[in-house]
Write a protein that holds these residues in place. Structure first.
Motif, PDB file in Angstrom:
ATOM      1  N   THR A   1      -8.209   6.687   0.467  1.00 25.68           N
ATOM      2  CA  THR A   1      -8.533   5.326   0.062  1.00 25.68           C
ATOM      3  C   THR A   1      -9.050   5.359  -1.370  1.00 25.68           C
ATOM      4  O   THR A   1      -9.989   6.096  -1.676  1.00 25.68           O
TER       5      THR A   1
ATOM      6  N   LEU B   1       1.511   1.528  -0.385  1.00 21.71           N
ATOM      7  CA  LEU B   1       0.120   1.657   0.027  1.00 21.71           C
ATOM      8  C   LEU B   1      -0.315   0.399   0.761  1.00 21.71           C
ATOM      9  O   LEU B   1       0.254  -0.681   0.564  1.00 21.71           O
TER      10      LEU B   1
ATOM     11  N   VAL C   1      -2.804  -2.414   0.893  1.00 23.31           N
ATOM     12  CA  VAL C   1      -3.739  -3.070  -0.014  1.00 23.31           C
ATOM     13  C   VAL C   1      -4.868  -3.669   0.818  1.00 23.31           C
ATOM     14  O   VAL C   1      -4.653  -4.561   1.633  1.00 23.31           O
TER      15      VAL C   1
ATOM     16  N   TYR D   1       0.932  -3.974   3.481  1.00 20.94           N
ATOM     17  CA  TYR D   1       1.599  -2.898   2.742  1.00 20.94           C
ATOM     18  C   TYR D   1       2.372  -3.466   1.556  1.00 20.94           C
ATOM     19  O   TYR D   1       3.058  -4.489   1.676  1.00 20.94           O
TER      20      TYR D   1
ATOM     21  N   LEU E   1      -6.903   0.723  -2.101  1.00 18.05           N
ATOM     22  CA  LEU E   1      -5.532   1.088  -1.772  1.00 18.05           C
ATOM     23  C   LEU E   1      -5.544   2.308  -0.861  1.00 18.05           C
ATOM     24  O   LEU E   1      -6.165   3.320  -1.202  1.00 18.05           O
TER      25      LEU E   1
END
Length: 358
Positions: free
Chosen positions: A130, A166, A168, A202, A243
């Motif tokens: 993260t 990723l 979010v 995502y 992220l």
């Protein structure tokens, strides 16, 4: 939402049956443990999952929870159990977050007694990170496509290229500050007060600049339909964000002779990033891009190559997923036996494309 959840259910049952079996076994033991906690691991549980004798399935998914079934080929019995989510879900992304936390709880229960399942390997559970960062810049690419650049906190980010994406993580609804830090995981998500849980979705990385440590993502703007879209519509430089990732799905075999990329607006960033990588490795790569867009104003600049063909499919202003333009175009496209197809777009249409190609 229920239609999309059912597609998710079928995908997990078919492509990640070993992961579903682990989750089903874990949910079943929660019924026998004290106060909803899982009962201790039995040797028979481990052996059944290892050998494939214990077979689980997700029977149904809705906003409040999922129904799983667990059975044994040897003993011939089958149990159905309801698992309730920690809070009612208002989107598919909320359900995805609940599934992630349930999987991590199942892994914590069984530990190293069972090798990572297929979905865990795809997620690289325990290895994804993260990154707490912030918005550095906001720029509109088209009337409904916005580029958001993230900066700060990304010194240790390692790009894996292709269609890397990723999750979010955004502040909870109605709040402006993040409730997560660099130690966030889906196990910690499950333990959080529902009012403090981040929201998000995502998104693919359009570009990563290793020199400036800045990362670009493209967000489709469709009003308040989803927490991430609502956030992207109003976000300003300096806004905090986290992220989680990255992951990737794009993985063509070495024997691939040509590429077929099928996207609507939500996949434009991934398609351009994939093209960047393909053309950097082979400027003569053969690629056919089928790109669906609301109208001509939504078209973007696409990386060009002498063997890159781009077909723009205009919906005439119709909403994404409401026409058959993408799947019709794929049906009309001649493809080689060793073509590698990559799709990113509205779930139902991409499912139709996948079924046709298979």
């Amino acid at each position: 939402m229920l239609e999309l959840l059912d597609e998710m259910r079928m995908h997990l049952n078919i492509d990640h049956h070993d992961t579903v079996s682990l989750i089903a076994q874990f949910v079943a033991t929660q019924q026998t443990g004290e106060r909803g906690s899982a009962a201790p691991i039995e040797a028979s549980d481990i052996e059944g999952l290892r050998s494939g004798d214990s077979h689980g399935s997700i029977e149904a998914v809705d906003a409040d929870g999922l129904d799983v079934a667990i059975g044994s080929h040897a003993r011939g019995h089958r149990r159905c159990i309801r698992h309730s989510f920690s809070a009612p879900c208002s989107s598919v992304d909320d359900v995805s977050a609940e599934f992630h936390s349930l999987l991590q709880a199942a892994r914590a229960w069984i530990g190293d007694a069972l090798p990572l399942t297929s979905f865990e390997r795809e997620l690289a559970v325990g290895h994804l990170r993260t990154f707490v960062t912030r918005v550095g810049d906001v720029r509109d690419i088209t009337p409904n496509l916005r580029q958001i650049t993230f900066e700060g906190g990304l010194d240790d980010f390692v790009s894996i290229g292709g269609d890397q994406f990723l999750y979010v993580l955004l502040p909870p609804p109605g709040r402006s500050e993040l409730t997560v830090d660099a130690g966030f995981s889906w196990a910690s998500y499950e333990a959080m007060d529902p009012a403090d849980r981040p929201v998000g979705a995502y998104y693919s990385v359009r570009a990563w600049n290793p020199a400036t440590r800045r990362l670009d993502m493209w967000f489709v703007l469709h009003g308040d339909d989803g927490a991430a879209s609502s956030w992207a519509q109003r976000v300003e430089p300096g806004s905090p964000v986290a992220l989680w990732g990255p992951r990737t799905a794009y993985d063509p075999p070495a024997t691939t002779s040509s590429h077929l990329i099928v996207v609507d607006e939500t996949g434009f960033g991934a398609a351009c990033a994939v093209l960047d990588q393909l053309l950097a490795a082979d400027p003569l790569a053969t690629v056919h891009l089928l790109a669906e867009v609301g109208d001509a104003s939504g078209r973007v600049d696409v990386p060009a190559g002498p063997r890159v063909t781009v077909s723009w499919l205009d919906r005439g202003g119709a909403p994404p997923g409401s026409t058959s333009a993408l799947v019709d175009a794929v049906r009309d496209t001649a493809v080689a036996d060793d073509v590698y197809a990559f799709g990113a777009g509205e779930s139902r249409r991409i499912t139709e494309v996948r079924r046709h190609l298979r």
